[in-house]
Design a protein around this motif. Structure first.
Motif, PDB file in Angstrom:
ATOM      1  N   ARG A  23       0.810  -1.219   0.000  1.00 28.97           N
ATOM      2  CA  ARG A  23       0.000   0.000   0.000  1.00 28.97           C
ATOM      3  C   ARG A  23       0.843   1.267   0.000  1.00 28.97           C
ATOM      4  N   ASP A  26       0.831   1.539  -3.747  1.00 26.74           N
ATOM      5  CA  ASP A  26      -0.524   1.828  -4.227  1.00 26.74           C
ATOM      6  C   ASP A  26      -1.486   1.785  -3.045  1.00 26.74           C
ATOM      7  N   SER A  28      -4.531   2.208  -2.735  1.00 29.68           N
ATOM      8  CA  SER A  28      -5.845   1.595  -2.941  1.00 29.68           C
ATOM      9  C   SER A  28      -5.763   0.111  -3.302  1.00 29.68           C
ATOM     10  N   ALA A  29      -4.577  -0.476  -3.229  1.00 29.11           N
ATOM     11  CA  ALA A  29      -4.399  -1.889  -3.586  1.00 29.11           C
ATOM     12  C   ALA A  29      -5.198  -2.785  -2.646  1.00 29.11           C
ATOM     13  N   ILE A  42      -2.662  -9.573  -5.189  1.00 30.36           N
ATOM     14  CA  ILE A  42      -2.759  -8.114  -5.140  1.00 30.36           C
ATOM     15  C   ILE A  42      -3.538  -7.615  -6.345  1.00 30.36           C
ATOM     16  N   SER A  44      -4.045  -4.380  -8.154  1.00 29.44           N
ATOM     17  CA  SER A  44      -3.432  -3.059  -8.224  1.00 29.44           C
ATOM     18  C   SER A  44      -3.064  -2.736  -9.662  1.00 29.44           C
ATOM     19  N   SER A  45      -3.045  -1.453  -9.967  1.00 25.42           N
ATOM     20  CA  SER A  45      -2.592  -1.029 -11.296  1.00 25.42           C
ATOM     21  C   SER A  45      -1.137  -0.560 -11.252  1.00 25.42           C
ATOM     22  N   ILE A  51       6.088  -3.132  -6.731  1.00 31.38           N
ATOM     23  CA  ILE A  51       5.463  -3.861  -5.630  1.00 31.38           C
ATOM     24  C   ILE A  51       6.423  -4.917  -5.090  1.00 31.38           C
TER      25      ILE A  51
END
Length: 68
Positions: A23, A26, A28-29, A42, A44-45, A51
């Motif tokens: 996090r 990201d 909002s992951a 995960i 996530s973008s 990561i």
């Protein structure tokens, strides 16, 4: 969606540390961890390499990654 095989996770502290590391890359992951399988899923973008690096910097070696 990413999946990481992460070595060394054994407790809730580990779950929190890995989740926090992801996090930080990201905020909002969505992170789901299965300790018995040493698996981190995960949603996530963010870049997978960023990561992976964050998880390893938190002290948890990433043995394998995959993206779907």
């Amino acid at each position: 969606m990413y999946e990481l095989q992460v070595e060394g996770m054994s407790c809730n502290h580990c779950i929190n540390a890995v989740t926090k590391a992801v996090r930080e890359v990201d905020a909002s992951a969505e992170v789901d961890i299965v300790l018995a399988e040493q698996k981190v899923s995960i949603d996530s973008s963010a870049d997978l390499q960023r990561i992976k690096s964050a998880v390893e910097e938190a002290g948890y070696p990433v043995l394998r990654t995959s993206a779907s």
